[in-house]
Design an enzyme around this catalytic site. Structure first.
Site, PDB file in Angstrom:
ATOM      1  N   HIS A  53       0.829  -1.224   0.000  1.00 17.95           N
ATOM      2  CA  HIS A  53       0.000   0.000   0.000  1.00 17.95           C
ATOM      3  C   HIS A  53       0.860   1.270   0.000  1.00 17.95           C
ATOM      4  CE1 HIS A  53      -3.809  -2.176   0.591  1.00 17.95           C
ATOM      5  NE2 HIS A  53      -3.097  -2.981   1.347  1.00 17.95           N
ATOM      6  N   ASN A 125     -10.286  -2.947   2.431  1.00 19.81           N
ATOM      7  CA  ASN A 125      -9.981  -2.928   1.002  1.00 19.81           C
ATOM      8  C   ASN A 125     -11.266  -2.677   0.212  1.00 19.81           C
ATOM      9  OD1 ASN A 125      -7.181  -3.484   0.962  1.00 19.81           O
ATOM     10  ND2 ASN A 125      -7.550  -5.664   1.225  1.00 19.81           N
TER      11      ASN A 125
END
Ligand code: NDP
Length: 475
Positions: A53, A125
């Site tokens: 990420h 997510n």
């Protein structure tokens, strides 16, 4: 009046254009501290990027609770009428900080709610499931998404080798390779807490819960071809879209919903409700409306507020808690550990991470501890000097655990295919065609043995799935 420039110690600077040299032609004198300070700071302008990420965009906003769910939770942040400031950071998973936004990847959807009972972080997510269900496999999985140690290239072979040897990945792989694998923008994704968490009500009863944020902008996606064109012109397409829409006061919104399962139901469910590769079917566990989330404020300083933002599923508030989900249990350890390394010991003291409530810990000193707290004799606990102490009223109901300590094979007696079939069956012919083509494209250069192993998994979902991929591979 114009301010005088200073060193970091506040000493006025007389010349910021010319170094102090011995004569017109140099060399430079070592006493030119301003120059040394500038160069030294430049060398320290980056912190390690997140291992996963790394590429992200974020904005502040508000969560408003519009429905009464007090039967399930006592959390103040979830009571009807409550409005709570929040930070939402979106990201891609595999790419480095400079990666293009419009890549096929899962999108991170990390929330920090600054509640009256401390920070609540929901680090999710844009998909309800994940590639693995046991954290033992996480570092290996991420190696397959990053670069090959010799070629320094991303490897389709590594990805499909790992997935074909890990059948629990099939659900997430199918979502990733579907039309939803490349969102048009961050405004057009749903967010899922993904893990099962728990809610605790005023009677100290526990309910298992799934958190969902459904985009009010609608799901919008890009095909591989469209994404290639976007990337050719703009590597920051999602950052630009989010920033400009908020600047233009076109504030994106999400409906906040939950699914609830009782403790008794969890013991009887036909699947493990704590398995991160599974959803809770809507027909059995209907969506419950909770509220609405709005993003309405861009960060003023990207580095301070987005790069240094540090989310962790360990941050929970009374009325919201954990579950036995093995992946969640591991993230409770690994996320704060990542931040202590990446940002520093006192990362939670930084303005973007600091809760709006008082922090009363006995953690001592440590690097960059700049909090100017009054020093008292109560610097350990228990103490006789009126220091902060525990409060048993925050105890959670006990959770019965049974079974022998062992390493249980999580692919034995575990159905990796039925829920993928449910998803496959709800796709239109056009969506299926995209799925087949996206898979075939991403299998470029993968050895046949690995492709055959993966096709056998598709076959178990539906012969239509494996035949569709085979046809696309033969094109
Ligand atoms: P439902 O028909 O009630 O729900 C289907 C869900 O699938 C909808 O939420 C829809 O989202 C979503 N969806 C549609 N296309 C895709 C796609 N390409 N990728 C990911 N999600 C998609 O059925 P069930 O609850 O029984 O679930 C059936 C399957 O749907 C599951 O096996 C799972 O793969 C998928 N799914 C289920 C979710 C759940 O929490 N139950 C959540 C998301 C996906 P939208 O409303 O935005 O169109």
């Amino acid at each position: 009046m114009k301010k005088t420039m200073t060193t970091t110690a506040g000493n006025p600077i007389s010349d910021n254009q010319n170094s102090m040299t011995a004569g017109d032609r140099g060399p430079i004198l070592m006493q030119d501290y301003q120059l040394i300070e500038k160069l030294a700071h430049q060398n320290r302008e980056r912190i390690p990027e997140r291992v996963v990420h790394a590429k992200g965009s974020g904005a502040f906003g508000e969560l408003e609770i519009t429905h009464d769910i007090s039967a399930f939770t006592k959390a103040k942040v979830l009571q009807k009428g409550e409005k709570t400031r929040l930070l939402l950071r979106f990201s891609t998973v595999a790419g480095e900080m400079g990666a293009a936004d419009a890549e096929r990847d899962v999108r991170g959807f990390a929330l920090k709610f600054y509640t009256k009972e401390g920070n609540w972080d929901l680090v999710g997510n844009n998909t309800p499931v994940f590639f693995i269900r046991d954290p033992q496999k996480f570092p290996d999985f991420i190696h397959t998404q990053k670069r090959h140690p010799q070629s320094n290239l991303r490897s389709n072979t590594a990805a499909w080798d790992f997935w074909s040897l890990s059948p629990e990945s099939l659900h997430q792989v199918t979502i990733l390779m579907s039309d939803r694998g490349i969102p048009l923008s961050y405004r057009h994704v749903n967010g899922y807490g993904s893990h099962t968490y728990s809610l605790i009500n005023n009677d100290n009863e526990r309910f298992w819960v799934k958190f969902h944020f459904k985009t009010k902008q609608g799901i919008k996606t890009l095909t591989n071809e469209e994404a290639a064109k976007v990337i050719a012109n703009d590597r920051e397409s999602n950052q630009r879209d989010l920033f400009e829409n908020i600047e233009n006061k076109n504030y994106p919104q999400w409906d906040f919903q939950i699914q609830i399962m009782s403790e008794e139901d969890a013991n009887q469910a036909s699947f493990n409700p704590f398995d991160l590769t599974k959803v809770w079917p809507h027909s059995d566990y209907p969506m419950i409306d909770v509220g609405v989330m709005t993003l309405n404020e861009n960060p003023k300083n990207y580095f301070n507020e987005i790069e240094q933002s540090s989310f962790s599923p360990s941050n929970i508030v009374p009325g919201i808690s954990f579950s036995p989900d093995k992946m969640l249990q591991a993230r409770i350890l690994s996320y704060p550990d990542a931040h202590r390394y990446r940002v520093g010991t006192h990362y939670e003291s930084l303005p973007v991470n600091r809760p709006i409530v008082d922090v009363n810990t006995y953690h001592a000193a440590g690097s960059m501890n700049y909090e100017e707290k009054e020093v008292t004799n109560a610097y350990y606990e228990p103490n006789s000097f009126d220091g902060a102490s525990q409060d048993a009223s925050y105890s959670e109901p006990s959770l019965e655990i049974t079974g022998n300590a062992n390493r249980y094979d999580h692919n034995v007696n575990n159905d990796n295919y039925s829920q993928v079939k449910d998803l496959f069956n709800l796709m239109s012919d056009y969506q299926k065609e995209q799925l087949f083509n996206n898979i075939a494209e991403s299998m470029g250069g993968v050895p046949n043995e690995i492709i055959q192993r993966q096709l056998a998994h598709f076959e178990k979902v539906s012969p239509d799935y494996s035949n569709g991929v085979k046809k696309a591979l033969d094109k």
